[in-house]
Design an enzyme around this catalytic site. Structure first.
Site, short mmCIF file in Angstrom:
data_model
loop_
_atom_site.label_atom_id
_atom_site.label_comp_id
_atom_site.label_asym_id
_atom_site.label_seq_id
_atom_site.Cartn_x
_atom_site.Cartn_y
_atom_site.Cartn_z
N SER A 270 69.52 121.43 22.58
CA SER A 270 70.67 120.57 22.85
C SER A 270 71.02 119.63 21.71
CB SER A 270 70.40 119.74 24.12
OG SER A 270 69.28 118.90 23.94
N LYS B 68 70.06 112.46 31.01
CA LYS B 68 70.52 112.07 29.67
C LYS B 68 71.55 110.95 29.74
CE LYS B 68 69.69 116.61 27.57
NZ LYS B 68 70.30 117.83 27.02
#
Length: 816
Positions: free
Chosen positions: A684, A727
């Site tokens: 990511s 996140k």
């Protein structure tokens, strides 16, 4: 003080029991009867401490009160397994031999012997011919058992297969009839090869004696053919009290009692049949034999299991909701699922058991939620920690042919609960591992499959047990380490970390009252303001859960308790942001530099770990070199590949953007992720690394307000990633109010807390061009198409080997 650990060399103050006509070897279970007052006292003293005792044979069995001179100096340390008081004067005992040891000194002789002993270190002499000699000894021993018929062959042979050569010699020696002096010599022989040689000689002689006796005594041969047991050669007057064939006048009462218990237990037909068969076997065994002990243990387990006992469930939805809300803040999905289950119970009499998988970072309340569910449903609660479990037998149990076999942990916990429908918490399932002993995760598949667990078979119990009415709750920090077939059997509910305001509410409503009660404080003694709680959360904890928050509140309560004791029960203190440091010291954490200023070549990425979401800084710099690409910061293999893909994408854009044309000849790019001691992994970070490199080459700063996450392809497409909620929680916690995410992650935004939906701007992107529009502080300078067409051939002339790549760079940029 006595130290009874097996690896200890010297044993102090260990009680000693002298044995008549009996030598105990290591790794053997031996029953015998104790009658002397001093020996009974020694036995009771050992049982009070650590159950360790020293056993040594008497030189002359006719001596009633042996002195140290009458006792052999070499014996064994043994652990007391079981004691039974047979009458007013005698006690039956079963011991397990542990290791050879020598008496160094008699510390006391009254009221019983206490000695200083030293463990004898065995000599493992693996000479080339030892393997063949071992095979011969085992073959002779098997022939000896078949001829003698005084021991259960099926119970001994598996134990021999599972042991080392050193232990095999001891087991064989303990089952062979030979003079006491010969057995003592074998015990005193520390060299394993020498013991094998002696055993080989003894077995050959004993087998020869048996064959000779059959020739001289035809009646004995007839008894052997009909299965009747023989008296050992050379022994007169029947079997001694310590032998496996001792009389069993007291057994019929025990057998009848067991039959009555089986009749009352209301077992399933298969389990009941096995119980009655085992009782028949027990009835034919000597009461103090090792086989009888194994049978008793098996029957005890069968009788102690809750075959038909169930907890009466609470089905009131409002009461269940009240209990769940009383114990936990938030966790709405889990609470909703429990109330749904209780609703089904009101309409369906016997629905299938629930198998919930709670996945989230530490400290968010996964384990404690199991207790609340049990309280809300009125069931018993049991917890099994699977962290570090690597043996399939831990789940399914050992077969009874193994020495010391027990049921698996599943059956053990069901027995502990006392009902067949408890709430069963399988904690830390992602921490299991596997080795040569099997894969416990595969064994759990049967346990967690509603279609199979109604006939769960434990290897020890060896009959089906119904687990279909158990409510299983499985917890894990990460879902990736769990095998997919196991995940498929669970209903996964993700529990993210808490927001700051949620933590403050939890501290105020749950944690602080709990710690006040634990420390004997009242509301008159302590008051913590809401702003102090926020400062505590921001400055002294950095976590997704509330475990460290509770620890810090405990520290505050301890300090106040001390002052209350010193100044009186009416003492009162108010905790505010100004005086918080007086209780907890200097803040452990400070707000990171993510939001201080816009920087060139520095991007902010969002990561997801088992501890929740984290923010990472990606720093890029250009140094003189030859076009190399360097990565540091303990990056995992997947993250390195993602960074390489980002770098290749940027190199494909340098002619389109008219930047760093000499990158391949004169410059190296170095990417570093601070906090190098922490491993980092995952794809990511691709768009963050690409943004940092382009920022470096164009000298355009990356916005300090933006955090991003997404996987990049060589063509610049942005692919979806996981852990979106965690996140964004981490970014919000650090003061970031703008995020860039892949467009394909749009469905993940539906479950976000309201504070994030309203307090953050989230840009959904499909390509790197979209990312750069939001991440950089100004637009990229693009050359007109004509200028690009003119300059590209010159570049091709300079680098003919890169022709294919340069042609790809001429293509127009990707658009939404």
């Amino acid at each position: 003080m006595q130290d009874s650990k097996e690896h200890t060399e010297v044993l102090r103050n260990i009680p000693l029991i002298p044995l008549r006509d009996l030598v105990v070897f290591p790794a053997t279970l031996v029953p015998f009867i104790v009658g002397r007052s001093s020996s009974i006292q020694a036995l009771e003293k050992a049982a009070e401490k650590d159950k360790m005792i020293f056993l040594a044979a008497q030189m002359d069995a006719s001596v009633d009160n042996p002195t140290p001179k009458d006792i052999y100096s070499v014996g064994v340390t043994a652990k007391i397994i079981r004691t039974i008081k047979s009458d007013d004067r005698n006690m039956k005992v079963i011991v397990e031999g542990k290791s050879r040891a020598r008496v160094v000194e008699y510390l006391s002789t009254y009221p019983y012997y206490q000695i200083l002993a030293k463990v004898v270190k065995e000599v493992e002499d693996h000479v080339p011919e030892s393997r063949e000699l071992l095979k011969r000894v085992l073959a002779l021993f098997e022939d000896y058992l078949k001829l003698n018929q005084n021991t259960n062959l099926d119970s001994i042979i598996p134990a021999l297969r599972e042991n080392t050569p050193e232990r095999i010699t001891d087991i064989v020696a303990s089952h062979v009839y030979m003079p006491l002096e010969e057995k003592q010599n074998l015990l005193e022989t520390a060299n394993s090869f020498e013991r094998l040689r002696r055993l080989n000689y003894v077995l050959e002689n004993e087998i020869l004696k048996i064959h000779t006796s059959y020739q001289k005594d035809p009646q004995r041969a007839s008894r052997r053919r009909t299965g009747l047991k023989d008296q050992p050669p050379g022994q007169k007057g029947g079997f001694p009290p310590g032998s496996p064939n001792f009389r069993k006048e007291d057994q019929p009462n025990e057998v009848e009692e067991l039959r009555q218990k089986v009749a009352k237990a209301k077992m399933p037909p298969d389990a009941e049949e096995k119980a009655y068969k085992e009782i028949e076997r027990l009835e034919s065994m000597p009461p103090m034999s090792a086989e009888a002990t194994v049978s008793r243990n098996y029957l005890d387990w069968l009788l102690s299991l809750p075959w038909n006992k169930k907890s009466r469930e609470k089905r009131e939805l409002k009461e269940a909701e009240r209990i769940l809300n009383e114990d936990h803040h938030g966790l709405e999905k889990v609470k909703e699922r429990i109330t749904e289950y209780l609703s089904i119970r009101q309409l369906v009499k016997n629905p299938k058991g629930v198998i919930l998988g709670l996945v989230g970072p530490p400290g968010v309340g996964k384990s404690s939620l199991g207790k609340s569910i049990a309280r809300a449903t009125g069931r018993k609660f049991v917890r099994l920690s699977l962290g570090g479990v690597r043996d399939e037998a831990e789940i399914r149990g050992h077969r009874r042919t193994y020495i010391g076999a027990y049921p698996g942990r599943i059956i053990q916990m069901i027995k502990r609960s006392g009902t067949k429908n408890p709430v069963f918490l399988l904690d830390e399932v992602d921490k299991m591992s596997m080795d040569f002993r099997g894969d416990p995760a595969s064994a759990l598949m049967e346990v967690l499959d509603p279609e199979q667990n109604s006939t769960f078979l434990d290897h020890y119990i060896d009959t089906d047990f119904d687990l279909s009415q158990v409510m299983f709750i499985v917890t894990a920090n990460m879902i990736d380490p769990i095998p997919k077939p196991l995940i498929d059997r669970m209903e996964i509910i993700r529990i993210p970390g808490y927001m700051e305001d949620e933590k403050a509410e939890i501290a105020k409503s749950f944690l602080l009252p709990k710690q006040m009660a634990a420390h004997g404080l009242t509301e008159e003694n302590i008051k913590v303001t809401y702003q102090a709680l926020l400062k505590l959360i921001r400055g002294y904890t950095r976590e997704a859960g509330v475990r460290n928050l509770e620890r810090e509140l405990t520290t505050i309560c301890r300090k106040i308790v001390k002052r209350v004791v010193e100044q009186g029960k009416d003492h009162k203190e108010k905790i505010t942001p100004k005086n918080l440091e007086g209780y907890l010291g200097i803040p452990k954490f400070r707000r990171s530099e993510f939001d201080k200023k816009d920087e060139v070549g520095v991007g902010t990425g969002m990561a997801w770990t088992e501890f929740g979401g984290e923010l990472l800084r990606f720093e890029a710099t250009k140094i003189h070199g030859k076009g190399n690409f360097t990565l540091t910061g303990q990056l995992g293999e997947i993250m390195q590949e993602s960074a390489q893909a980002a770098f290749s994408f940027v190199r494909g854009k340098i002619y389109e953007l008219d930047i760093a044309r000499d990158l391949h000849r004169n410059s190296d790019i170095h990417i570093h992720v601070p906090e190098g001691a922490t491993p980092k992994e995952g794809p990511s970070a691709g768009i963050t690394i690409a943004t940092a490199i382009i920022s470096l080459l164009t000298d355009i700063p990356v916005s300090k307000k933006v955090a991003m996450s997404g996987e990049i392809t060589l063509k610049g497409k942005v692919l979806p990633v996981g852990g979106i909620k965690e996140k964004l929680l981490a970014a919000y916690r650090e003061g970031i109010r703008e995020a860039i995410l892949p467009l394909d992650n749009q469905p993940d935004l539906k479950d976000l807390p309201k504070s994030i939906k309203t307090g953050m701007t989230i840009h959904l992107v499909e390509t790197m061009d979209d990312v750069l529009k939001f991440a950089l502080t100004r637009e990229l300078p693009k050359k007109p198409a004509e200028a690009r067409d003119k300059k590209a051939p010159a570049a091709e002339a300079e680098r003919p080997a890169r022709k294919v790549e340069d042609e790809a760079a001429k293509e127009p940029p990707l658009t939404n």
